[in-house]
Design a protein around this motif. Structure first.
Motif, PDB file in Angstrom:
ATOM      1  N   ALA A  45       0.825  -1.207   0.000  1.00  0.00           N
ATOM      2  CA  ALA A  45       0.000   0.000   0.000  1.00  0.00           C
ATOM      3  C   ALA A  45       0.860   1.258   0.000  1.00  0.00           C
ATOM      4  CB  ALA A  45      -0.948  -0.008   1.196  1.00  0.00           C
ATOM      5  N   THR A  46       1.962   1.226   0.747  1.00  0.00           N
ATOM      6  CA  THR A  46       2.867   2.376   0.769  1.00  0.00           C
ATOM      7  C   THR A  46       3.495   2.596  -0.598  1.00  0.00           C
ATOM      8  OG1 THR A  46       3.347   2.043   3.112  1.00  0.00           O
ATOM      9  CG2 THR A  46       4.930   3.347   1.849  1.00  0.00           C
ATOM     10  N   ALA A  47       3.922   1.511  -1.241  1.00  0.00           N
ATOM     11  CA  ALA A  47       4.511   1.622  -2.582  1.00  0.00           C
ATOM     12  C   ALA A  47       3.484   2.169  -3.563  1.00  0.00           C
ATOM     13  CB  ALA A  47       5.018   0.255  -3.041  1.00  0.00           C
ATOM     14  N   ARG A  48       2.249   1.680  -3.467  1.00  0.00           N
ATOM     15  CA  ARG A  48       1.171   2.181  -4.325  1.00  0.00           C
ATOM     16  C   ARG A  48       0.966   3.678  -4.132  1.00  0.00           C
ATOM     17  NH1 ARG A  48      -4.136   0.935  -2.690  1.00  0.00           N
ATOM     18  NH2 ARG A  48      -3.389   1.792  -0.711  1.00  0.00           N
ATOM     19  N   ASN A  49       0.873   4.098  -2.883  1.00  0.00           N
ATOM     20  CA  ASN A  49       0.638   5.513  -2.584  1.00  0.00           C
ATOM     21  C   ASN A  49       1.789   6.392  -3.055  1.00  0.00           C
ATOM     22  OD1 ASN A  49      -1.739   4.703  -1.367  1.00  0.00           O
ATOM     23  ND2 ASN A  49      -0.930   4.798   0.718  1.00  0.00           N
ATOM     24  N   THR A  50       3.004   5.917  -2.875  1.00  0.00           N
ATOM     25  CA  THR A  50       4.185   6.674  -3.302  1.00  0.00           C
ATOM     26  C   THR A  50       4.211   6.831  -4.817  1.00  0.00           C
ATOM     27  OG1 THR A  50       5.449   5.908  -1.389  1.00  0.00           O
ATOM     28  CG2 THR A  50       6.709   6.743  -3.272  1.00  0.00           C
ATOM     29  N   ALA A  51       3.870   5.762  -5.534  1.00  0.00           N
ATOM     30  CA  ALA A  51       3.863   5.826  -6.993  1.00  0.00           C
ATOM     31  C   ALA A  51       2.815   6.811  -7.496  1.00  0.00           C
ATOM     32  CB  ALA A  51       3.617   4.438  -7.573  1.00  0.00           C
ATOM     33  N   ILE A  52       1.619   6.772  -6.906  1.00  0.00           N
ATOM     34  CA  ILE A  52       0.562   7.693  -7.326  1.00  0.00           C
ATOM     35  C   ILE A  52       0.953   9.137  -7.002  1.00  0.00           C
ATOM     36  CG2 ILE A  52      -1.842   8.370  -6.963  1.00  0.00           C
ATOM     37  CD1 ILE A  52      -1.484   5.768  -8.568  1.00  0.00           C
ATOM     38  N   ALA A  53       1.510   9.355  -5.813  1.00  0.00           N
ATOM     39  CA  ALA A  53       1.935  10.706  -5.433  1.00  0.00           C
ATOM     40  C   ALA A  53       3.050  11.203  -6.344  1.00  0.00           C
ATOM     41  CB  ALA A  53       2.410  10.712  -3.976  1.00  0.00           C
ATOM     42  N   GLY A  54       3.854  10.291  -6.886  1.00  0.00           N
ATOM     43  CA  GLY A  54       4.961  10.663  -7.763  1.00  0.00           C
ATOM     44  C   GLY A  54       4.571  10.884  -9.206  1.00  0.00           C
TER      45      GLY A  54
END
Length: 248
Positions: A159-168
């Motif tokens: 979930a953290t990786a998903r959120n980081t990718a979307i934020a990026g």
């Protein structure tokens, strides 16, 4: 004197290079990274079904028609992943504009060999894929597509990786979960993210090929979820301008 003149020439080249515009990216409708699970739970027959599903999809007349109708075509890359440090870009970014391009990409996938793997780290796979969009030579809607038969048991928090990718700047992360309703729910909670994102669930690998074609079709022509249509209308009424993807 010659050394001084040479130094001036070098400096002039450096200054002009600094002010030269960067090579422009090719506009496409979709930039798609296909992330394929090759962990230990995927046996040789299941791997063949999964890989064959992608090959068949890009050989499909329906996908050919969607690609031909996509303004600028699509750019796609094929990645295999397993545990925390086990990811490989098996087929690099490829521009598909017609049936011949799509068939060639299918052949490139068919010609790859399996990445050795054991554990399941979809978060690490997302972290691996997201930077591959930067300076890849294309500019379009950016989508990461994760297919697999298990939940995370290794590597980065999904979930953290998903959120980081979307934020990026990644526009959407979709999932194709091969398993029961519990796995589909896990994919919805931990992998799905971004605009018009979705998860497709299949109960067995033999159903994978049809699901892949459906999934890629939806990624080329995304359909807004019903709840997002009203929000989209409000946004269009109140916002003048178009959000640009962030690139670092």
């Amino acid at each position: 004197m010659k050394k001084f003149s040479k130094a001036l020439a070098v400096a002039a080249v450096a200054v002009s290079a600094a002010y030269m515009p960067a090579a422009s990216a090719t506009p496409v409708k979709l930039e798609l990274a296909l992330l394929v699970d090759v962990s230990g739970s995927v046996d040789a027959n299941e791997y063949a079904l999964q890989k064959g599903g992608y090959v068949n999809a890009f050989q499909s007349a329906a996908i050919h028609n969607l690609i031909a109708g996509a303004t600028g075509g699509i750019a796609v890359t094929y990645i295999e992943w397993s545990g925390a440090g086990e990811q490989a870009q098996k087929v690099g970014w490829t521009h598909l504009e017609d049936a011949a391009d799509s068939n060639a990409f299918a052949a490139a996938i068919s010609g790859t060999t399996r990445l050795p793997g054991n554990l399941t780290a979809p978060g690490s796979a997302i972290n691996f894929a997201a930077p591959l969009f930067v300076n890849n030579g294309f500019e379009g809607r950016s989508v990461i597509d994760v297919s697999g038969d298990g939940a995370e048991n290794d590597g980065a928090n999904t979930a953290t990786a998903r959120n980081t990718a979307i934020a990026g700047g990644i526009d959407a992360i979709n999932g194709l979960a091969i398993g029961d309703a519990t796995l589909v729910a896990w994919y919805n909670t931990n992998i799905k993210g971004g605009s018009n994102a979705f998860v497709i669930g299949v109960s067995q690998f033999s159903d994978f090929a049809a699901a892949v074609e459906t999934k890629i079709g939806r990624e080329i022509n995304p359909t807004p979820e019903p709840g997002s249509l009203a929000l989209a209308g409000l946004a269009l009424a109140g916002v003048a301008g178009l959000r640009r993807k962030q690139r670092s």
